[in-house]
Design a protein around this motif. Structure first.
Motif, PDB file in Angstrom:
ATOM      1  N   ASP A  11     -77.965 -29.092  -6.430  1.00  0.00           N
ATOM      2  CA  ASP A  11     -78.223 -28.227  -7.587  1.00  0.00           C
ATOM      3  C   ASP A  11     -79.591 -27.555  -7.532  1.00  0.00           C
ATOM      4  O   ASP A  11     -79.940 -26.779  -8.420  1.00  0.00           O
ATOM      5  N   CYS A  12     -80.377 -27.859  -6.517  1.00  0.00           N
ATOM      6  CA  CYS A  12     -81.775 -27.430  -6.465  1.00  0.00           C
ATOM      7  C   CYS A  12     -81.939 -25.916  -6.585  1.00  0.00           C
ATOM      8  O   CYS A  12     -82.704 -25.440  -7.413  1.00  0.00           O
ATOM      9  N   ARG A  13     -81.252 -25.175  -5.775  1.00  0.00           N
ATOM     10  CA  ARG A  13     -81.424 -23.715  -5.807  1.00  0.00           C
ATOM     11  C   ARG A  13     -80.918 -23.115  -7.118  1.00  0.00           C
ATOM     12  O   ARG A  13     -81.501 -22.163  -7.638  1.00  0.00           O
ATOM     13  N   THR A  14     -79.853 -23.671  -7.654  1.00  0.00           N
ATOM     14  CA  THR A  14     -79.331 -23.191  -8.932  1.00  0.00           C
ATOM     15  C   THR A  14     -80.358 -23.424 -10.041  1.00  0.00           C
ATOM     16  O   THR A  14     -80.635 -22.529 -10.844  1.00  0.00           O
ATOM     17  N   ALA A  15     -80.931 -24.629 -10.094  1.00  0.00           N
ATOM     18  CA  ALA A  15     -81.942 -24.944 -11.107  1.00  0.00           C
ATOM     19  C   ALA A  15     -83.169 -24.052 -10.934  1.00  0.00           C
ATOM     20  O   ALA A  15     -83.751 -23.580 -11.919  1.00  0.00           O
ATOM     21  N   PHE A  16     -83.560 -23.813  -9.701  1.00  0.00           N
ATOM     22  CA  PHE A  16     -84.714 -22.956  -9.430  1.00  0.00           C
ATOM     23  C   PHE A  16     -84.438 -21.526  -9.901  1.00  0.00           C
ATOM     24  O   PHE A  16     -85.312 -20.880 -10.478  1.00  0.00           O
ATOM     25  N   ASP A  17     -83.222 -21.048  -9.702  1.00  0.00           N
ATOM     26  CA  ASP A  17     -82.858 -19.704 -10.149  1.00  0.00           C
ATOM     27  C   ASP A  17     -82.867 -19.611 -11.671  1.00  0.00           C
ATOM     28  O   ASP A  17     -83.322 -18.610 -12.236  1.00  0.00           O
ATOM     29  N   ILE A  18     -82.394 -20.645 -12.357  1.00  0.00           N
ATOM     30  CA  ILE A  18     -82.458 -20.670 -13.821  1.00  0.00           C
ATOM     31  C   ILE A  18     -83.912 -20.559 -14.258  1.00  0.00           C
ATOM     32  O   ILE A  18     -84.251 -19.793 -15.162  1.00  0.00           O
ATOM     33  N   TRP A  39     -96.307 -17.390 -10.627  1.00  0.00           N
ATOM     34  CA  TRP A  39     -95.520 -18.478 -11.187  1.00  0.00           C
ATOM     35  C   TRP A  39     -94.102 -18.513 -10.617  1.00  0.00           C
ATOM     36  O   TRP A  39     -93.533 -19.579 -10.394  1.00  0.00           O
ATOM     37  N   THR A  40     -93.538 -17.337 -10.370  1.00  0.00           N
ATOM     38  CA  THR A  40     -92.150 -17.272  -9.910  1.00  0.00           C
ATOM     39  C   THR A  40     -92.033 -16.992  -8.415  1.00  0.00           C
ATOM     40  O   THR A  40     -90.946 -16.733  -7.921  1.00  0.00           O
ATOM     41  N   SER A  41     -93.145 -17.066  -7.697  1.00  0.00           N
ATOM     42  CA  SER A  41     -93.073 -16.873  -6.246  1.00  0.00           C
ATOM     43  C   SER A  41     -92.686 -18.192  -5.581  1.00  0.00           C
ATOM     44  O   SER A  41     -92.630 -19.234  -6.218  1.00  0.00           O
ATOM     45  N   GLY A  42     -92.451 -18.136  -4.311  1.00  0.00           N
ATOM     46  CA  GLY A  42     -92.108 -19.343  -3.571  1.00  0.00           C
ATOM     47  C   GLY A  42     -90.614 -19.575  -3.546  1.00  0.00           C
ATOM     48  O   GLY A  42     -89.810 -18.724  -3.935  1.00  0.00           O
ATOM     49  N   ALA A  43     -90.254 -20.759  -3.081  1.00  0.00           N
ATOM     50  CA  ALA A  43     -88.846 -21.122  -2.935  1.00  0.00           C
ATOM     51  C   ALA A  43     -88.625 -22.516  -3.509  1.00  0.00           C
ATOM     52  O   ALA A  43     -89.568 -23.293  -3.677  1.00  0.00           O
ATOM     53  N   ALA A  44     -87.386 -22.809  -3.776  1.00  0.00           N
ATOM     54  CA  ALA A  44     -87.031 -24.112  -4.334  1.00  0.00           C
ATOM     55  C   ALA A  44     -87.505 -25.249  -3.439  1.00  0.00           C
ATOM     56  O   ALA A  44     -87.888 -26.309  -3.925  1.00  0.00           O
ATOM     57  N   TYR A  57     -82.073 -32.543 -15.401  1.00  0.00           N
ATOM     58  CA  TYR A  57     -80.724 -32.503 -15.949  1.00  0.00           C
ATOM     59  C   TYR A  57     -80.308 -31.039 -16.041  1.00  0.00           C
ATOM     60  O   TYR A  57     -81.149 -30.153 -16.180  1.00  0.00           O
ATOM     61  N   LEU A  58     -79.014 -30.818 -15.947  1.00  0.00           N
ATOM     62  CA  LEU A  58     -78.466 -29.471 -16.068  1.00  0.00           C
ATOM     63  C   LEU A  58     -77.568 -29.402 -17.288  1.00  0.00           C
ATOM     64  O   LEU A  58     -76.798 -30.332 -17.553  1.00  0.00           O
ATOM     65  N   GLY A  59     -77.663 -28.298 -18.007  1.00  0.00           N
ATOM     66  CA  GLY A  59     -76.737 -28.001 -19.081  1.00  0.00           C
ATOM     67  C   GLY A  59     -75.708 -27.042 -18.533  1.00  0.00           C
ATOM     68  O   GLY A  59     -76.067 -25.981 -18.014  1.00  0.00           O
ATOM     69  N   PRO A  65     -73.866 -24.259 -14.390  1.00  0.00           N
ATOM     70  CA  PRO A  65     -75.200 -24.537 -14.935  1.00  0.00           C
ATOM     71  C   PRO A  65     -75.819 -23.305 -15.594  1.00  0.00           C
ATOM     72  O   PRO A  65     -75.833 -22.223 -15.007  1.00  0.00           O
ATOM     73  N   VAL A  66     -76.308 -23.497 -16.834  1.00  0.00           N
ATOM     74  CA  VAL A  66     -76.935 -22.404 -17.572  1.00  0.00           C
ATOM     75  C   VAL A  66     -78.314 -22.796 -18.095  1.00  0.00           C
ATOM     76  O   VAL A  66     -79.029 -21.954 -18.634  1.00  0.00           O
ATOM     77  N   ALA A  67     -78.683 -24.087 -17.946  1.00  0.00           N
ATOM     78  CA  ALA A  67     -79.955 -24.556 -18.494  1.00  0.00           C
ATOM     79  C   ALA A  67     -80.431 -25.788 -17.728  1.00  0.00           C
ATOM     80  O   ALA A  67     -79.638 -26.473 -17.084  1.00  0.00           O
TER      81      ALA A  67
END
Length: 157
Positions: A11-18, A39-44, A57-59, A65-67
């Motif tokens: 879920d790492c990349r998904t959470a990072f994208d959120i 703040w938003t540079s870099g990678a997961a 945790y993911l919502g 995943p949305v949150a």
């Protein structure tokens, strides 16, 4: 219906994208464009995945995943309450926060703390957190951001 589940390595990349989308949408005006860029540079994979696997945790709505939300028991800290822009203003952030507070209480914590972004401080105050003084948050990447340290006592139900 919102389902909250423990985040896993996949879920790492998904959470990072959120995180990226929420910061870029919600924090405009509270921080400079330069701060938002850093703040938003870099990678997961730049440390976010390791942190996420321990505490996140993911919502999810209909399995998507949305949150995100984080509970660090050792530090007694809640954080990373982030919601995709298309799902904001639906109570999802509040439900994630309530879930994490309940989990913290069930695990024996009597209070939790957080560093609120300037744009989120009012939300946390409405949720019972207390704190007024501005401080500087020092991220692991070296970024410094104004924040408001806050605390909330967890009442037994």
């Amino acid at each position: 219906m919102l389902e909250i589940k423990r985040a896993r390595h996949g879920d790492c990349r998904t959470a990072f994208d959120i995180r990226l989308q929420a910061i870029r949408y919600q924090c405009i005006g509270a921080y400079t464009p330069q701060q938002l860029d850093v703040w938003t540079s870099g990678a997961a994979e730049d440390g976010y995945c390791g942190l996420m696997e321990k505490h996140f945790y993911l919502g999810c709505i209909q399995g998507e995943p949305v949150a995100t939300g984080m509970l660090d028991l050792e530090r007694r800290e809640i954080g990373a309450i982030l919601v995709l822009p298309g799902f904001m203003q639906r109570g999802i952030g509040k439900r994630i926060l309530d879930y994490l507070e309940c989990l913290a209480r069930d695990l024996g914590l009597v209070e939790v703390k957080l560093d609120a972004t300037l744009n989120a401080a009012q939300f946390y105050r409405r949720c019972g957190f207390v704190g007024e003084q501005t401080a500087i948050y020092q991220s692991p990447s070296g970024l410094q951001l104004a924040c408001i340290p806050m605390v909330k006592r967890l009442l037994r139900t």
